[in-house]
Motif scaffolding. Sequence first.
Motif, PDB file in Angstrom:
ATOM      1  N   LEU A 282       2.845   7.552  -4.978  1.00 54.86           N
ATOM      2  CA  LEU A 282       2.323   8.106  -6.469  1.00 54.86           C
ATOM      3  C   LEU A 282       1.597   9.231  -6.365  1.00 54.86           C
ATOM      4  CD1 LEU A 282       1.514   4.631  -7.936  1.00 54.86           C
ATOM      5  CD2 LEU A 282       3.517   5.847  -8.575  1.00 54.86           C
TER       6      LEU A 282
ATOM      7  N   TYR B 138       1.020   4.058  -3.238  1.00 58.77           N
ATOM      8  CA  TYR B 138       0.002   4.759  -3.431  1.00 58.77           C
ATOM      9  C   TYR B 138       0.207   6.184  -3.128  1.00 58.77           C
ATOM     10  CZ  TYR B 138      -1.782   0.786  -5.609  1.00 58.77           C
ATOM     11  OH  TYR B 138      -1.874  -0.317  -6.441  1.00 58.77           O
ATOM     12  N   PRO B 139       0.394   6.500  -1.609  1.00 61.29           N
ATOM     13  CA  PRO B 139       0.649   7.698  -1.243  1.00 61.29           C
ATOM     14  C   PRO B 139       1.889   8.508  -1.940  1.00 61.29           C
ATOM     15  CG  PRO B 139       0.258   6.404   0.682  1.00 61.29           C
ATOM     16  CD  PRO B 139       0.247   5.495  -0.517  1.00 61.29           C
TER      17      PRO B 139
ATOM     18  N   GLY C 105       0.769  -1.226   0.018  1.00 59.12           N
ATOM     19  CA  GLY C 105      -0.100  -0.055  -0.020  1.00 59.12           C
ATOM     20  C   GLY C 105       0.932   1.008   0.111  1.00 59.12           C
ATOM     21  N   SER C 106       1.931   1.107   0.596  1.00 62.50           N
ATOM     22  CA  SER C 106       2.754   2.256   0.445  1.00 62.50           C
ATOM     23  C   SER C 106       3.254   3.135  -0.607  1.00 62.50           C
ATOM     24  CB  SER C 106       4.108   1.974   1.363  1.00 62.50           C
ATOM     25  OG  SER C 106       4.879   1.099   0.683  1.00 62.50           O
TER      26      SER C 106
END
Lengths: 223, 109
Positions: B50, B47-48, B44-45
């Motif tokens: 990006l 996406y922030p 998940g890390s």
Amino acid sequence: MQSLIAENNEKRKLLNKENKKIYEDMLMYVRLSYNKSETETEEVLMELLDHLLILQQEGRDASELFGDDPKQYANEIVGELPQMISKKLIMLFFMGVFYFLGVATFLNGLVSVIFHYGFGLLESSQTYYVGTISINTLLSLGIAFILVYAFIRYISWTCFKDVSKIFELLFTGIVFGALPFGTFLALFYFMPSFGPSITIEVYWLILIGICFYLLGSFFKRKA
Amino acid sequence: MAIRSQLLKGILEGCILAIIARETVYGYELAVKLQNQGLDVSEGSIYPILLRLQKEKLIQGELRKSPSGPNRKYYRLTDAGQESLLTFRENWENVKKPVDQLLRGKEEI
């Protein structure tokens, strides 16, 4: 934009029960960050959904995507989303103002018309004092905005939590129902009459309400 | 904690730029490539990061139909992104050797 939201609604049905719960909390929480760019918001929500669906197919857990603290992860996403352009935010503000005025005036007119022409109660016309009505309108708008804001905060607070139904019913009933309703009533009951007076037939209120509502739609389209 | 995660974020940003410089990728693909490199980051890390790289206009995302059907957001590097990657590479080269030496306890005084 609408097609992205529709695609999201469809794809979400493929999630299993646990993943659906956690993803929909995420979706709600991120969408409630109302001052962020809508396109970017929907695009990243779609990316997360696609990613989660792949994990689900591979039999892996949602925590591999959202970490151990999904709320903190949602905050990270929200923190990086670009702001909505302020022109759009202003248009949405006026949309809210005129929708609220429209619905309030329309309902006031409708109830008065039904009572007068249907049951022979109340007068066929109402007298308003310009000073009183202006102050009351401003205060009502203020209360309405505080209410909407508090409601958004409340819903975000309930995301990623199991809130008991009884608590939810009592809390929302009092804070978002009885309390503001009582305040509105008190406002109109206790506010002294001042300023020049105007008397209008109550059915005009319905028309004025519709005009306000149309104005609200105009701002919505501008946004 | 803050400094440590800042440092890791910066390095991860550089690695993401490096991967996107080689080919356009979508989110999941990027996570897999990072892991294949041996970088053990939570998926998940990315996406922030990006989102931040897009805000800084270092990368550009585009929704496109993928070969397997659904729309996917593919990322490619912008000119500013190319420059940023060069700077990252330079900084990394400068810091890599001294840090390695220091950690192996072979400082030359």
